[in-house]
Design an enzyme around this catalytic site. Sequence first.
Site, PDB file in Angstrom:
ATOM      1  N   SER A 142      -4.983  -0.329  -3.016  1.00 52.56           N
ATOM      2  CA  SER A 142      -5.444   1.025  -2.740  1.00 52.56           C
ATOM      3  C   SER A 142      -6.650   0.912  -1.812  1.00 52.56           C
ATOM      4  O   SER A 142      -7.598   0.178  -2.116  1.00 52.56           O
ATOM      5  CB  SER A 142      -5.823   1.728  -4.043  1.00 52.56           C
ATOM      6  OG  SER A 142      -5.963   3.108  -3.803  1.00 52.56           O
ATOM      7  N   GLU A 143      -6.611   1.624  -0.684  1.00 52.82           N
ATOM      8  CA  GLU A 143      -7.577   1.327   0.380  1.00 52.82           C
ATOM      9  C   GLU A 143      -9.009   1.728   0.049  1.00 52.82           C
ATOM     10  O   GLU A 143      -9.930   1.362   0.763  1.00 52.82           O
ATOM     11  CB  GLU A 143      -7.132   1.949   1.713  1.00 52.82           C
ATOM     12  CG  GLU A 143      -7.087   3.459   1.768  1.00 52.82           C
ATOM     13  CD  GLU A 143      -5.702   4.003   1.451  1.00 52.82           C
ATOM     14  OE1 GLU A 143      -4.940   3.322   0.741  1.00 52.82           O
ATOM     15  OE2 GLU A 143      -5.384   5.117   1.922  1.00 52.82           O
ATOM     16  N   ASN A 144      -9.208   2.463  -1.044  1.00 57.87           N
ATOM     17  CA  ASN A 144     -10.586   2.755  -1.432  1.00 57.87           C
ATOM     18  C   ASN A 144     -11.268   1.544  -2.067  1.00 57.87           C
ATOM     19  O   ASN A 144     -12.462   1.603  -2.375  1.00 57.87           O
ATOM     20  CB  ASN A 144     -10.645   3.960  -2.368  1.00 57.87           C
ATOM     21  CG  ASN A 144      -9.764   3.810  -3.584  1.00 57.87           C
ATOM     22  OD1 ASN A 144      -8.620   3.386  -3.480  1.00 57.87           O
ATOM     23  ND2 ASN A 144     -10.293   4.133  -4.733  1.00 57.87           N
ATOM     24  N   SER A 185     -11.500  -4.045   2.234  1.00 62.29           N
ATOM     25  CA  SER A 185     -10.203  -3.413   2.018  1.00 62.29           C
ATOM     26  C   SER A 185      -9.414  -3.324   3.321  1.00 62.29           C
ATOM     27  O   SER A 185      -8.217  -3.632   3.370  1.00 62.29           O
ATOM     28  CB  SER A 185     -10.411  -2.014   1.433  1.00 62.29           C
ATOM     29  OG  SER A 185      -9.169  -1.401   1.187  1.00 62.29           O
ATOM     30  N   ASN A 205       0.861  -1.190   0.000  1.00 67.26           N
ATOM     31  CA  ASN A 205       0.000   0.000   0.000  1.00 67.26           C
ATOM     32  C   ASN A 205       0.892   1.232   0.000  1.00 67.26           C
ATOM     33  O   ASN A 205       1.776   1.360   0.855  1.00 67.26           O
ATOM     34  CB  ASN A 205      -0.914   0.005   1.227  1.00 67.26           C
ATOM     35  CG  ASN A 205      -1.877   1.191   1.227  1.00 67.26           C
ATOM     36  OD1 ASN A 205      -1.453   2.327   1.367  1.00 67.26           O
ATOM     37  ND2 ASN A 205      -3.154   0.923   1.069  1.00 67.26           N
TER      38      ASN A 205
END
Lengths: 210, 233
Positions: free
Chosen positions: A46-48, A88, A23
Amino acid sequence: MAWTRDQMVARAALELQDGFYVNLGIGIPTLVSNHIPPSMDVTLQSENGMLGVGPFPFEGEEDPDLINAGKQTVTALPRTSYFDSATSFAMIRGGHIDLAILGGMQVAENGDLANWLVPGKMVKGPGGAMDLVVGVKRVVVVMEQMMKEESKLVRRCTLPLTGQGCVHRLITDLGVIDIGNGGFMLKELAEGVTVEQMKKSTAADLKIGL
Amino acid sequence: MNKICSSAAEALKGALRDNMVIAAGGFGLCGIPEHCITAIRESGVKGLTVISNNAGVDGFGLGVLLESGQVKKMISSYVGENKFFAELYLSGKLEVEFTPQGTLAERLRAGGAGIPAFYTRTTAGTDLAKGKETRVFDGKPYVMELGLKADLAVVKAWKGDKEGNLIYRKTARNFNPLCAAAAPITVAEVEELVETGALDASFIHTPGIFVQRIFQGDRFDKRIEQRTLRKRG
């Protein structure tokens, strides 16, 4: 002399290993993706809600439904998967991500990180940083060593913490510093930077482990 | 039960009241229920507590509800893209409950799943853990966080059917499925409303039980916050 931003980012890319799930934080850390060796198999999360983040799109191919955590338009790869925010952060908090490369405002010799709030001045919020620092196996911070005249490497953070004892390694414009039981340990110097300069730019004890 | 509505205004009719809690899906401007936000603005409802990862930007997304003074409190993780938000917050006109993104997602998930609270490592030892119960598991401190429920959820999906089954597109999924489950009334706006049976049941992200009202938006703005491009050749 010191590393340029691009040299810092290139050095940060050496932290990647084949097979890693990684990340990258918003800002400078995102640029690390430009330095992944073609021979290396690295999957960016990607944390979205995306695993397998591809490069920026060509003009005309940008898709408002396809962005990274920095809200930048990106593309998908054959390996890509999409998921909701809870899934996520199950990846992140659950220890499934190998490496996070994040930005910082202060790092303390005990590994504390501050990067989300300057009281009374800057209001952005922690985003996913507080989850990343407790859940990802290894946390590397990339930042300039100095903020104006003040070192960002300190004994104790004066800014509100993002996480406690969470930083493993620091990459600054002056070099590479590890954080272990005994505090800051100098591992590498940027070209033209002396030990003396590095010590002067660190507001805490610095062991030399070159 | 007929869930189909012709517009955001019709879908929100009777569901809005002052001082209510609204959960809104979206990450940045990606996957936000833009028609519902416009309808909430036009309704004039005020004193709102809004649960949303971000607060839109100046002039678009949830930013418009901040500008119209309809929001009393935000529960969000990141609001860095909204200058007006910063002004409101720093001048004390807006209450903000900063919640780390993963904690926000899990709080909504828990709220929708009937779990009143859970423990997480996130925020342990930071200011955001102050006043919260902590407990040690395997030698490490964990912070108790409460599940989040809203009075109303507004979500955006790509396709939906008349039963309220929803499919999201790419990273526009984000918080939408979590918000949908966390409220007794969920209004879904979709780009394409299809006949029941037209969606492949194996690929539905939000089952219709979580959606009470649904409408097809007539035109989606779908703004891009950061248009980043790669050069050809």
